[in-house]
Design an enzyme around this catalytic site. Structure first.
Site, PDB file in Angstrom:
ATOM      1  CB  THR A 123     -23.982  45.258  -7.662  1.00 17.51           C
ATOM      2  OG1 THR A 123     -25.079  44.710  -8.363  1.00 17.51           O
ATOM      3  CG2 THR A 123     -23.252  46.205  -8.614  1.00 17.51           C
ATOM      4  CG  ASP A 124     -26.224  40.434  -9.187  1.00 14.92           C
ATOM      5  OD1 ASP A 124     -26.540  41.638  -9.124  1.00 14.92           O
ATOM      6  OD2 ASP A 124     -27.061  39.512  -9.132  1.00 14.92           O
ATOM      7  CD  GLU A 125     -28.069  46.013 -10.832  1.00 15.68           C
ATOM      8  OE1 GLU A 125     -28.122  46.833 -11.757  1.00 15.68           O
ATOM      9  OE2 GLU A 125     -28.817  46.066  -9.839  1.00 15.68           O
ATOM     10  CE1 TYR A 141     -25.154  50.792  -7.992  1.00 14.20           C
ATOM     11  CE2 TYR A 141     -26.219  48.978  -9.142  1.00 14.20           C
ATOM     12  CZ  TYR A 141     -25.557  49.473  -8.030  1.00 14.20           C
ATOM     13  OH  TYR A 141     -25.311  48.650  -6.957  1.00 14.20           O
ATOM     14  CE  LYS A 151     -20.957  49.164  -6.280  1.00 13.98           C
ATOM     15  NZ  LYS A 151     -20.565  49.679  -4.937  1.00 13.98           N
ATOM     16  CG  ASN A 205     -31.799  42.737  -7.139  1.00 11.28           C
ATOM     17  OD1 ASN A 205     -30.858  42.619  -7.922  1.00 11.28           O
ATOM     18  ND2 ASN A 205     -32.808  43.561  -7.350  1.00 11.28           N
TER      19      ASN A 205
HETATM   20  P1  NAD Z   1     -28.043  52.780  -0.219  1.00 13.32           P
HETATM   21  O1  NAD Z   1     -28.292  53.674  -1.380  1.00 13.32           O
HETATM   22  O2  NAD Z   1     -29.191  52.326   0.613  1.00 13.32           O
HETATM   23  O3  NAD Z   1     -26.989  53.446   0.782  1.00 13.32           O
HETATM   24  C1  NAD Z   1     -25.854  54.112   0.323  1.00 13.32           C
HETATM   25  C2  NAD Z   1     -25.260  54.877   1.491  1.00 13.32           C
HETATM   26  O4  NAD Z   1     -24.064  55.544   1.029  1.00 13.32           O
HETATM   27  C3  NAD Z   1     -26.183  55.958   2.057  1.00 13.32           C
HETATM   28  O5  NAD Z   1     -26.176  55.919   3.464  1.00 13.32           O
HETATM   29  C4  NAD Z   1     -25.569  57.261   1.541  1.00 13.32           C
HETATM   30  O6  NAD Z   1     -25.783  58.373   2.411  1.00 13.32           O
HETATM   31  C5  NAD Z   1     -24.090  56.887   1.470  1.00 13.32           C
HETATM   32  N1  NAD Z   1     -23.354  57.711   0.486  1.00 13.32           N
HETATM   33  C6  NAD Z   1     -23.719  58.000  -0.789  1.00 13.32           C
HETATM   34  N2  NAD Z   1     -22.804  58.800  -1.357  1.00 13.32           N
HETATM   35  C7  NAD Z   1     -21.817  59.007  -0.424  1.00 13.32           C
HETATM   36  C8  NAD Z   1     -20.607  59.723  -0.423  1.00 13.32           C
HETATM   37  N3  NAD Z   1     -20.210  60.426  -1.496  1.00 13.32           N
HETATM   38  N4  NAD Z   1     -19.847  59.701   0.694  1.00 13.32           N
HETATM   39  C9  NAD Z   1     -20.236  59.012   1.799  1.00 13.32           C
HETATM   40  N5  NAD Z   1     -21.398  58.337   1.852  1.00 13.32           N
HETATM   41  C10 NAD Z   1     -22.186  58.321   0.751  1.00 13.32           C
HETATM   42  O7  NAD Z   1     -27.264  51.519  -0.833  1.00 13.32           O
HETATM   43  P2  NAD Z   1     -27.324  49.985  -0.386  1.00 13.32           P
HETATM   44  O8  NAD Z   1     -28.464  49.335  -1.081  1.00 13.32           O
HETATM   45  O9  NAD Z   1     -27.195  49.890   1.070  1.00 13.32           O
HETATM   46  O10 NAD Z   1     -26.006  49.441  -1.087  1.00 13.32           O
HETATM   47  C11 NAD Z   1     -24.750  49.484  -0.395  1.00 13.32           C
HETATM   48  C12 NAD Z   1     -23.673  48.951  -1.329  1.00 13.32           C
HETATM   49  O11 NAD Z   1     -23.984  47.615  -1.715  1.00 13.32           O
HETATM   50  C13 NAD Z   1     -23.537  49.759  -2.615  1.00 13.32           C
HETATM   51  O12 NAD Z   1     -22.177  49.867  -2.921  1.00 13.32           O
HETATM   52  C14 NAD Z   1     -24.248  48.918  -3.651  1.00 13.32           C
HETATM   53  O13 NAD Z   1     -23.667  49.099  -4.915  1.00 13.32           O
HETATM   54  C15 NAD Z   1     -23.998  47.514  -3.129  1.00 13.32           C
HETATM   55  N6  NAD Z   1     -25.035  46.513  -3.469  1.00 13.32           N
HETATM   56  C16 NAD Z   1     -26.354  46.782  -3.261  1.00 13.32           C
HETATM   57  C17 NAD Z   1     -27.299  45.780  -3.545  1.00 13.32           C
HETATM   58  C18 NAD Z   1     -28.772  46.009  -3.279  1.00 13.32           C
HETATM   59  O14 NAD Z   1     -29.590  45.146  -3.642  1.00 13.32           O
HETATM   60  N7  NAD Z   1     -29.185  47.080  -2.630  1.00 13.32           N
HETATM   61  C19 NAD Z   1     -26.903  44.545  -4.053  1.00 13.32           C
HETATM   62  C20 NAD Z   1     -25.527  44.326  -4.236  1.00 13.32           C
HETATM   63  C21 NAD Z   1     -24.612  45.316  -3.936  1.00 13.32           C
END
Ligand code: NAD
Length: 354
Positions: free
Chosen positions: A133-135, A165, A169, A194
């Site tokens: 993430t950019d965070e 969080y 990350k 985001n």
């Molecule tokens: P999400 O919370 O919607 O999904 C996370 C998934 O990981 C879920 O399906 C969950 O069941 C699974 N999970 C959690 N703990 C686990 C474990 N211990 N073992 C196996 N599976 C597990 O998250 P998202 O929004 O889809 O984000 C996905 C990735 O992208 C993350 O790494 C997040 O940091 C990164 N990210 C998210 C955003 C955003 O805006 N949502 C932006 C940039 C980066």
């Protein structure tokens, strides 16, 4: 290719799985623990495809990871499994440390053990793509504080995470780089802004506001609502991630963003305007907006410079904020059953992380 996608039942992971199955000839092994954020209903459009398989596994479980690697023999890992909600990390950081740091470490070690068994050509072609993430970069100056052009996050911006969080990350990003430098594991990191779009769990701003608005509930704005985020439509992110895992250079970081800096209040007002047009009622939806205490440590501005993605990998977002947000609202209106099912557990859109 056979791609092991961790977190493929989550918001972005499921978009990545759908993208790969629908647009390429590659196979996907979706490895997910199915926490509250993981939902297999997000994959019904692809789960009968012979190139798709699912393993319910926790990334902290080394023995199970070894079994999955030895059974499926993937050519690449796209690592998205994480605890991802800042407010939850404030209420209970332990799960974030466990999954995001210990889980990433365990996955790196299982990947390294498997990668060491590969022949030289396969070892060279293998990729471990860590999705972050950019965070991790912390806060950028806000237009309130500084005149003139404002800085953006680049791939060389220093890390300065603010929340449990983003700190977890950031830790995982450092582990991934160390496994390349120390062990030669061919890793790539992406840091994205985001995301928004279909299948987003309704604890995050955009789906929460859409569903609360439809139910006549308050639309909570943290603080003054002037926090700026750079919004990217999730399917644009999925396309970017596939480009990176197939064409990106080992050892590189790529920043991915939407060129859509918007204040939270503007995002909520735009959703209200779309709903006024699509599902009009006696009063404008914006009258449901209420101001609530800000999130502790809330970063004021994030914005991404994604020049490297466009110049080196020829990637550009296809959706504008206006087209992406309208499609998102229409998706939530058409998919109320999905919304009800994912909220069947203990979470009822209450405020977390105060
Ligand atoms: P999400 O919370 O919607 O999904 C996370 C998934 O990981 C879920 O399906 C969950 O069941 C699974 N999970 C959690 N703990 C686990 C474990 N211990 N073992 C196996 N599976 C597990 O998250 P998202 O929004 O889809 O984000 C996905 C990735 O992208 C993350 O790494 C997040 O940091 C990164 N990210 C998210 C955003 C955003 O805006 N949502 C932006 C940039 C980066």
């Amino acid at each position: 290719m056979k791609i092991l996608v961790t977190g493929g039942a989550g918001f972005i992971g499921s978009a990545v799985v759908r993208h790969i199955i629908n647009n390429t000839n590659d196979s996907v092994i979706n490895l997910d623990k199915l926490t509250y954020a993981g939902n297999l209903e997000s994959l019904v459009s692809v789960d009968s495809n012979e190139r798709y398989s699912f393993e319910q596994v926790d990334i902290c479980n080394r023995a199970e990871l070894d079994r999955v690697f030895n059974t499926h023999k993937p050519d690449a890992v796209m690592h998205l499994a994480a605890e991802s909600h800042v407010d939850r990390s404030i209420t209970g950081p332990a799960d974030f440390i466990q999954t995001n740091i210990v889980g990433t470490y365990t996955l790196l070690e299982a990947t390294r053990a498997y990668w060491n068994t590969l022949a030289d050509d396969a070892k060279k072609a293998f990729r471990f793509h860590h999705i972050s993430t950019d965070e991790v970069y912390g806060d950028l100056p806000h237009p309130d504080e500084q005149d003139g052009p404002l800085p953006l996050f680049t791939e060389t911006t220093s890390y300065a995470p603010s929340s449990p969080y983003s700190a977890s990350k950031a830790s995982s990003d450092h582990l991934v780089r160390a496994w390349l430098r120390t062990y030669g594991l061919p890793t790539i990191v992406t840091n994205c802004s985001n995301n928004y779009g279909p299948y987003h769990f309704p604890e995050k701003l955009i789906p929460l506001v859409i569903l609360n608005a439809l139910e006549g509930k308050a639309l909570p704005i943290y603080g003054k609502g002037d926090q700026i985020r750079d919004w990217l439509y999730v399917e644009d992110h999925a396309r970017a991630l596939y480009k990176v895992v197939t064409q990106g250079q080992v050892g590189e970081t790529y920043n991915i963003g939407g060129h859509n800096e918007k204040q939270n209040l503007e995002v909520v007002q735009t959703i209200c305007n779309i709903l006024d047009a699509l599902v009009p009622k006696d009063k404008p939806y914006a009258e449901q907006i209420t101001y609530v205490t800000d999130r502790p440590g809330h970063d004021r501005r994030y914005a991404i410079d994604s020049t490297k993605m466009s110049q080196e990998l020829n990637w550009q977002p296809q959706e504008t904020f206006e087209t992406g947000l309208r499609q998102t609202v229409e998706w939530y209106l058409a998919n109320q059953t999905w919304c009800q099912h994912v909220q069947d557990g203990s979470y009822q859109r209450e405020r977390l992380g105060i």
